[in-house]
Design a protein around this motif. Structure first.
Motif, PDB file in Angstrom:
ATOM      1  N   GLU A 126      13.232 -29.135 -16.044  1.00 51.16           N
ATOM      2  CA  GLU A 126      13.121 -28.571 -17.385  1.00 51.16           C
ATOM      3  C   GLU A 126      12.773 -29.647 -18.408  1.00 51.16           C
ATOM      4  O   GLU A 126      11.983 -29.403 -19.340  1.00 51.16           O
ATOM      5  N   ALA A 127      13.341 -30.840 -18.257  1.00 45.88           N
ATOM      6  CA  ALA A 127      13.009 -31.944 -19.166  1.00 45.88           C
ATOM      7  C   ALA A 127      11.523 -32.291 -19.043  1.00 45.88           C
ATOM      8  O   ALA A 127      10.833 -32.497 -20.052  1.00 45.88           O
ATOM      9  N   TRP A 128      11.041 -32.363 -17.814  1.00 41.16           N
ATOM     10  CA  TRP A 128       9.619 -32.648 -17.574  1.00 41.16           C
ATOM     11  C   TRP A 128       8.745 -31.564 -18.208  1.00 41.16           C
ATOM     12  O   TRP A 128       7.773 -31.855 -18.902  1.00 41.16           O
ATOM     13  N   ARG A 129       9.113 -30.304 -17.981  1.00 41.46           N
ATOM     14  CA  ARG A 129       8.319 -29.189 -18.513  1.00 41.46           C
ATOM     15  C   ARG A 129       8.278 -29.232 -20.041  1.00 41.46           C
ATOM     16  O   ARG A 129       7.205 -29.114 -20.650  1.00 41.46           O
ATOM     17  N   ARG A 130       9.442 -29.381 -20.650  1.00 39.38           N
ATOM     18  CA  ARG A 130       9.500 -29.383 -22.106  1.00 39.38           C
ATOM     19  C   ARG A 130       8.694 -30.529 -22.711  1.00 39.38           C
ATOM     20  O   ARG A 130       8.011 -30.356 -23.721  1.00 39.38           O
ATOM     21  N   ALA A 131       8.770 -31.682 -22.093  1.00 36.18           N
ATOM     22  CA  ALA A 131       8.040 -32.841 -22.621  1.00 36.18           C
ATOM     23  C   ALA A 131       6.533 -32.633 -22.561  1.00 36.18           C
ATOM     24  O   ALA A 131       5.796 -33.185 -23.378  1.00 36.18           O
ATOM     25  N   HIS A 132       6.069 -31.825 -21.606  1.00 36.38           N
ATOM     26  CA  HIS A 132       4.642 -31.654 -21.395  1.00 36.38           C
ATOM     27  C   HIS A 132       4.063 -30.403 -22.058  1.00 36.38           C
ATOM     28  O   HIS A 132       2.859 -30.149 -21.913  1.00 36.38           O
ATOM     29  N   VAL A 133       4.880 -29.636 -22.761  1.00 31.14           N
ATOM     30  CA  VAL A 133       4.348 -28.476 -23.481  1.00 31.14           C
ATOM     31  C   VAL A 133       3.532 -28.965 -24.674  1.00 31.14           C
ATOM     32  O   VAL A 133       4.046 -29.710 -25.517  1.00 31.14           O
ATOM     33  N   ARG A 156      15.416 -40.559  -6.757  1.00 34.38           N
ATOM     34  CA  ARG A 156      15.171 -39.483  -5.799  1.00 34.38           C
ATOM     35  C   ARG A 156      14.904 -38.157  -6.507  1.00 34.38           C
ATOM     36  O   ARG A 156      14.150 -37.312  -6.005  1.00 34.38           O
ATOM     37  N   LEU A 157      15.508 -37.969  -7.670  1.00 35.73           N
ATOM     38  CA  LEU A 157      15.279 -36.739  -8.420  1.00 35.73           C
ATOM     39  C   LEU A 157      13.891 -36.718  -9.058  1.00 35.73           C
ATOM     40  O   LEU A 157      13.361 -35.647  -9.362  1.00 35.73           O
ATOM     41  N   ARG A 158      13.315 -37.900  -9.256  1.00 35.72           N
ATOM     42  CA  ARG A 158      11.979 -37.976  -9.841  1.00 35.72           C
ATOM     43  C   ARG A 158      10.866 -37.904  -8.804  1.00 35.72           C
ATOM     44  O   ARG A 158       9.691 -37.703  -9.152  1.00 35.72           O
ATOM     45  N   ALA A 159      11.216 -38.054  -7.532  1.00 30.27           N
ATOM     46  CA  ALA A 159      10.198 -38.087  -6.476  1.00 30.27           C
ATOM     47  C   ALA A 159       9.289 -36.850  -6.467  1.00 30.27           C
ATOM     48  O   ALA A 159       8.077 -36.987  -6.230  1.00 30.27           O
ATOM     49  N   PRO A 164       2.496 -34.126  -9.417  1.00 32.90           N
ATOM     50  CA  PRO A 164       2.165 -33.542 -10.723  1.00 32.90           C
ATOM     51  C   PRO A 164       1.764 -34.575 -11.768  1.00 32.90           C
ATOM     52  O   PRO A 164       0.896 -34.305 -12.598  1.00 32.90           O
ATOM     53  N   TYR A 165       2.377 -35.759 -11.727  1.00 33.42           N
ATOM     54  CA  TYR A 165       2.030 -36.778 -12.717  1.00 33.42           C
ATOM     55  C   TYR A 165       0.540 -37.111 -12.645  1.00 33.42           C
ATOM     56  O   TYR A 165      -0.164 -37.106 -13.666  1.00 33.42           O
ATOM     57  N   PHE A 166       0.052 -37.421 -11.447  1.00 27.06           N
ATOM     58  CA  PHE A 166      -1.345 -37.824 -11.317  1.00 27.06           C
ATOM     59  C   PHE A 166      -2.291 -36.636 -11.500  1.00 27.06           C
ATOM     60  O   PHE A 166      -3.384 -36.795 -12.042  1.00 27.06           O
ATOM     61  N   GLU A 167      -1.854 -35.450 -11.088  1.00 29.81           N
ATOM     62  CA  GLU A 167      -2.685 -34.261 -11.282  1.00 29.81           C
ATOM     63  C   GLU A 167      -2.857 -33.935 -12.764  1.00 29.81           C
ATOM     64  O   GLU A 167      -3.902 -33.399 -13.170  1.00 29.81           O
ATOM     65  N   MET A 168      -1.841 -34.266 -13.560  1.00 28.61           N
ATOM     66  CA  MET A 168      -1.848 -33.877 -14.969  1.00 28.61           C
ATOM     67  C   MET A 168      -2.355 -34.969 -15.902  1.00 28.61           C
ATOM     68  O   MET A 168      -2.420 -34.764 -17.118  1.00 28.61           O
ATOM     69  N   MET A 182       0.191 -40.915 -24.815  1.00 30.34           N
ATOM     70  CA  MET A 182       0.532 -42.271 -24.386  1.00 30.34           C
ATOM     71  C   MET A 182       1.986 -42.351 -23.947  1.00 30.34           C
ATOM     72  O   MET A 182       2.309 -43.019 -22.957  1.00 30.34           O
ATOM     73  N   ARG A 183       2.859 -41.663 -24.660  1.00 30.00           N
ATOM     74  CA  ARG A 183       4.272 -41.639 -24.272  1.00 30.00           C
ATOM     75  C   ARG A 183       4.450 -41.016 -22.889  1.00 30.00           C
ATOM     76  O   ARG A 183       5.199 -41.521 -22.047  1.00 30.00           O
ATOM     77  N   LEU A 184       3.778 -39.915 -22.640  1.00 34.64           N
ATOM     78  CA  LEU A 184       3.918 -39.219 -21.362  1.00 34.64           C
ATOM     79  C   LEU A 184       3.338 -40.032 -20.210  1.00 34.64           C
ATOM     80  O   LEU A 184       3.914 -40.073 -19.116  1.00 34.64           O
ATOM     81  N   VAL A 185       2.205 -40.686 -20.442  1.00 37.06           N
ATOM     82  CA  VAL A 185       1.594 -41.494 -19.381  1.00 37.06           C
ATOM     83  C   VAL A 185       2.488 -42.676 -19.034  1.00 37.06           C
ATOM     84  O   VAL A 185       2.717 -42.975 -17.849  1.00 37.06           O
ATOM     85  N   ARG A 186       3.009 -43.345 -20.046  1.00 36.23           N
ATOM     86  CA  ARG A 186       3.869 -44.517 -19.789  1.00 36.23           C
ATOM     87  C   ARG A 186       5.199 -44.104 -19.149  1.00 36.23           C
ATOM     88  O   ARG A 186       5.604 -44.657 -18.124  1.00 36.23           O
ATOM     89  N   ALA A 187       5.888 -43.170 -19.794  1.00 35.94           N
ATOM     90  CA  ALA A 187       7.244 -42.831 -19.356  1.00 35.94           C
ATOM     91  C   ALA A 187       7.269 -42.045 -18.058  1.00 35.94           C
ATOM     92  O   ALA A 187       8.249 -42.090 -17.321  1.00 35.94           O
ATOM     93  N   GLY A 188       6.186 -41.331 -17.766  1.00 39.00           N
ATOM     94  CA  GLY A 188       6.184 -40.525 -16.556  1.00 39.00           C
ATOM     95  C   GLY A 188       5.715 -41.258 -15.318  1.00 39.00           C
ATOM     96  O   GLY A 188       5.786 -40.695 -14.213  1.00 39.00           O
ATOM     97  N   PHE A 189       5.256 -42.505 -15.469  1.00 37.55           N
ATOM     98  CA  PHE A 189       4.708 -43.209 -14.305  1.00 37.55           C
ATOM     99  C   PHE A 189       5.755 -43.284 -13.195  1.00 37.55           C
ATOM    100  O   PHE A 189       6.889 -43.720 -13.427  1.00 37.55           O
ATOM    101  N   PRO A 190       5.417 -42.875 -11.978  1.00 33.61           N
ATOM    102  CA  PRO A 190       6.399 -42.817 -10.889  1.00 33.61           C
ATOM    103  C   PRO A 190       6.975 -44.186 -10.526  1.00 33.61           C
ATOM    104  O   PRO A 190       6.287 -45.209 -10.618  1.00 33.61           O
ATOM    105  N   ASP A 191       8.215 -44.183 -10.096  1.00 29.71           N
ATOM    106  CA  ASP A 191       8.905 -45.416  -9.733  1.00 29.71           C
ATOM    107  C   ASP A 191       8.139 -46.221  -8.687  1.00 29.71           C
ATOM    108  O   ASP A 191       8.109 -47.438  -8.725  1.00 29.71           O
ATOM    109  N   ARG A 192       7.533 -45.555  -7.748  1.00 27.58           N
ATOM    110  CA  ARG A 192       6.809 -46.236  -6.656  1.00 27.58           C
ATOM    111  C   ARG A 192       5.356 -45.737  -6.614  1.00 27.58           C
ATOM    112  O   ARG A 192       4.814 -45.486  -5.535  1.00 27.58           O
ATOM    113  N   GLY A 193       4.757 -45.615  -7.795  1.00 23.62           N
ATOM    114  CA  GLY A 193       3.465 -44.953  -7.882  1.00 23.62           C
ATOM    115  C   GLY A 193       2.240 -45.836  -7.787  1.00 23.62           C
ATOM    116  O   GLY A 193       1.128 -45.359  -8.052  1.00 23.62           O
TER     117      GLY A 193
END
Length: 243
Positions: A126-133, A156-159, A164-168, A182-193
């Motif tokens: 839900e946090a991810w969805r709300r941030a990306h609306v 593990r919860l972010r895995a 979706p991160y790269f698709e979006m 810019m906030r979404l691209v930086r903050a959403g970058f996967p831990d092991r991406g």
């Protein structure tokens, strides 16, 4: 479980042994610091952050006179509740009660960050969805949602969001205001991406230059972190922080 007057929550303290050393060391330094000093406040914050990984009931810190000279300011109070939220040890009612004592724009943003910090896959989604609306949240709210999404010890919860991160990436860049994007691209970058980032960069050579730069920076930081984890692999007799 109670130890030396401290309550260890949800039986998770053993997951991050090094964090427990950090937590206990920060607590000892806090209690030994000069009352009212900047050092005391820094150690209080370090203790609260460490307790996010090595769960401990930190409510004691907010009691009047718990630590001579330490003021339970609004910021420190919210940090304590964020620590508890990251541990999975708060309810919405408790966060609402805290908000009632600080019902300001900043307080509402702090409550949002606490909510998003909970170790619950439904909350993360839900946090991810709300941030990306598109047009749904302010800059500060996006920051709070993504900070909670990135809470300590919850990789593990972010895995599930790596794909979706790269698709979006391109839709995010095209549809959101630049500051939000810019906030979404930086903050959403996967831990092991970093590996997925290399694939995305190869597949999108004509993507906007700034977007590519942000992805390259994220990949570099993720690769450095991966190398650090490899160097810190568990060894007999030594504590390990883990994921």
């Amino acid at each position: 479980m109670v130890h030396d007057g401290r309550v260890l929550l949800r039986g998770r303290a053993g997951r991050h042994p090094l964090a427990a050393f950090w937590r206990d060391g920060a607590r000892a330094a806090l209690l030994g610091a000069e009352p009212g000093s900047a050092e005391q406040l820094l150690w209080a914050k370090a203790y609260l952050r460490a307790a996010s990984l090595a769960p401990e009931d930190v409510r004691w810190l907010l009691a009047d006179g718990a630590v001579p000279g330490l003021e339970a300011s609004v910021d420190l109070t919210w940090l304590a509740w964020e620590s508890l939220a990251t541990q999975g040890s708060v309810t919405d009612a408790e966060l609402d009660a805290v908000l009632a004592t600080d019902d300001t724009a900043a307080g509402r943003v702090s409550r949002l960050r606490c909510w998003a910090s909970q170790p619950d896959p439904l909350v993360k989604a839900e946090a991810w969805r709300r941030a990306h609306v598109v047009g749904g949240e302010t800059n500060e709210q996006v920051d709070a949602l993504m900070a909670g999404y990135n809470a300590l010890g919850q990789g593990r919860l972010r895995a599930p969001f790596v794909g979706p991160y790269f698709e979006m990436l391109l839709p995010v860049w095209q549809e959101h205001p630049i500051e939000i994007a810019m906030r979404l691209v930086r903050a959403g970058f996967p831990d092991r991406g970093h590996v997925d980032a290399a694939d995305w960069l190869a597949a999108n050579p004509t993507a906007p230059r700034t977007l590519r730069r942000l992805v390259i920076e994220g990949a570099y930081e993720a690769e450095v972190a991966a190398d650090a984890r490899k160097a810190a692999k568990p060894r007999p007799g030594l504590p390990n922080l883990g994921d």
